[in-house]
Design a protein around this motif. Structure first.
Motif, PDB file in Angstrom:
ATOM      1  N   GLU A 177      -4.711 -18.530  -5.640  1.00 49.63           N
ATOM      2  CA  GLU A 177      -3.087 -18.214  -5.529  1.00 49.63           C
ATOM      3  C   GLU A 177      -2.930 -16.848  -5.104  1.00 49.63           C
ATOM      4  O   GLU A 177      -3.728 -15.833  -5.444  1.00 49.63           O
ATOM      5  N   ARG A 178      -1.779 -16.458  -4.407  1.00 42.95           N
ATOM      6  CA  ARG A 178      -1.270 -15.366  -4.317  1.00 42.95           C
ATOM      7  C   ARG A 178       0.118 -15.256  -4.558  1.00 42.95           C
ATOM      8  O   ARG A 178       0.734 -16.181  -4.947  1.00 42.95           O
ATOM      9  N   VAL A 179       0.591 -13.951  -4.958  1.00 44.68           N
ATOM     10  CA  VAL A 179       1.858 -13.470  -5.173  1.00 44.68           C
ATOM     11  C   VAL A 179       2.421 -12.530  -4.493  1.00 44.68           C
ATOM     12  O   VAL A 179       1.683 -11.475  -4.081  1.00 44.68           O
ATOM     13  N   ARG A 180       3.640 -12.499  -4.142  1.00 41.55           N
ATOM     14  CA  ARG A 180       4.191 -11.239  -3.373  1.00 41.55           C
ATOM     15  C   ARG A 180       4.680 -10.351  -4.546  1.00 41.55           C
ATOM     16  O   ARG A 180       4.976 -10.434  -5.714  1.00 41.55           O
ATOM     17  N   THR A 181       3.913  -8.991  -4.179  1.00 43.30           N
ATOM     18  CA  THR A 181       3.879  -7.995  -5.149  1.00 43.30           C
ATOM     19  C   THR A 181       4.465  -6.751  -4.539  1.00 43.30           C
ATOM     20  O   THR A 181       3.995  -6.325  -3.362  1.00 43.30           O
ATOM     21  N   VAL A 182       5.220  -5.885  -5.124  1.00 45.15           N
ATOM     22  CA  VAL A 182       5.463  -4.554  -4.733  1.00 45.15           C
ATOM     23  C   VAL A 182       4.657  -3.554  -5.365  1.00 45.15           C
ATOM     24  O   VAL A 182       4.609  -3.409  -6.491  1.00 45.15           O
ATOM     25  N   LEU A 183       4.077  -2.742  -4.500  1.00 44.87           N
ATOM     26  CA  LEU A 183       3.166  -1.534  -4.975  1.00 44.87           C
ATOM     27  C   LEU A 183       3.986  -0.301  -4.554  1.00 44.87           C
ATOM     28  O   LEU A 183       4.279  -0.149  -3.276  1.00 44.87           O
ATOM     29  N   ALA A 184       4.625   0.399  -5.394  1.00 44.81           N
ATOM     30  CA  ALA A 184       5.610   1.594  -5.244  1.00 44.81           C
ATOM     31  C   ALA A 184       4.835   2.989  -5.820  1.00 44.81           C
ATOM     32  O   ALA A 184       4.282   3.029  -6.985  1.00 44.81           O
ATOM     33  N   ILE A 185       4.744   3.877  -5.423  1.00 46.97           N
ATOM     34  CA  ILE A 185       4.325   5.506  -5.469  1.00 46.97           C
ATOM     35  C   ILE A 185       5.513   6.143  -5.459  1.00 46.97           C
ATOM     36  O   ILE A 185       6.391   6.313  -4.420  1.00 46.97           O
ATOM     37  N   GLU A 186       5.743   6.857  -6.401  1.00 49.25           N
ATOM     38  CA  GLU A 186       6.717   7.845  -6.810  1.00 49.25           C
ATOM     39  C   GLU A 186       6.412   9.100  -6.668  1.00 49.25           C
ATOM     40  O   GLU A 186       5.333   9.626  -6.549  1.00 49.25           O
ATOM     41  N   ASP A 187       7.493  10.113  -6.305  1.00 45.65           N
ATOM     42  CA  ASP A 187       7.101  11.635  -6.195  1.00 45.65           C
ATOM     43  C   ASP A 187       6.303  12.270  -4.951  1.00 45.65           C
ATOM     44  O   ASP A 187       5.572  12.803  -4.946  1.00 45.65           O
ATOM     45  N   VAL A 188       6.712  11.072  -3.985  1.00 46.91           N
ATOM     46  CA  VAL A 188       5.999  11.417  -2.822  1.00 46.91           C
ATOM     47  C   VAL A 188       6.370  12.563  -1.864  1.00 46.91           C
ATOM     48  O   VAL A 188       7.567  12.608  -1.663  1.00 46.91           O
ATOM     49  N   THR A 189       5.497  13.328  -1.363  1.00 52.99           N
ATOM     50  CA  THR A 189       5.861  14.445  -0.568  1.00 52.99           C
ATOM     51  C   THR A 189       5.377  14.260   0.903  1.00 52.99           C
ATOM     52  O   THR A 189       5.997  14.880   1.841  1.00 52.99           O
TER      53      THR A 189
END
Length: 157
Positions: free
Chosen positions: A72-84
């Motif tokens: 199985e697969r699932v849609r996932t958000v990978l978010a990275i904060e404080d990006v310069t």
């Protein structure tokens, strides 16, 4: 009228994880291995200082997927904060038909808590995301679905 699928109908619930150090990021990296995404699902919001990917993640945390019984697969958000800053290497960002595959998500520490989150892609590609501090979240956003290939990707050692 039909209803949309819900996580409550599946085995296990949606993942929602946050990495604030290298050990946490290792867990997220293992869950992102073999995730695929179209290049068009990669975005950097400079004003919000956030970089994100919408991944089709393999559900490795599911016992049946881990055994190879079901894939199985699932849609996932990978978010990275404080990006310069964000840089890519080995991928053509103008080819909107490109589909990329994640191998690993790691942190290269810098000075005073800064660093670079490195998303290593299959085929010698990479995305380097410079951050002021490590904060990465992984959040499932859809119902799991049967992987069209029905297979777990194999890797040469």
């Amino acid at each position: 009228m039909t209803e949309d699928a819900r996580f409550e109908d599946a085995r296990g619930g949606p993942l929602r994880l946050r990495a604030l150090d290298a050990d946490d990021l290792q867990v997220i990296s293992s869950l992102c291995q073999d995730a695929i995404f179209p290049i068009t699902e990669m975005a950097w919001d400079r004003k919000a200082r956030r970089f994100g990917l919408l991944l089709n993640r393999l559900r490795r945390e599911d016992r049946l997927v881990a055994q190879g019984t079901e894939v199985e697969r699932v849609r996932t958000v990978l978010a990275i904060e404080d990006v310069t800053a964000v840089q890519t290497n080995g991928i053509d960002r103008t080819d909107h038909d490109t589909v990329l595959s994640v191998l690993a998500v790691t942190m290269e520490p810098g000075e005073d808590g800064t660093g670079r989150v490195l998303i290593t892609l299959a085929g010698d590609g990479a995305v380097a995301v410079d951050v002021e501090a490590l904060e990465v979240t992984l959040r499932d956003v859809t119902q799991p679905y049967r992987a069209p290939s029905g297979k777990i990707p194999a890797h040469d050692d």
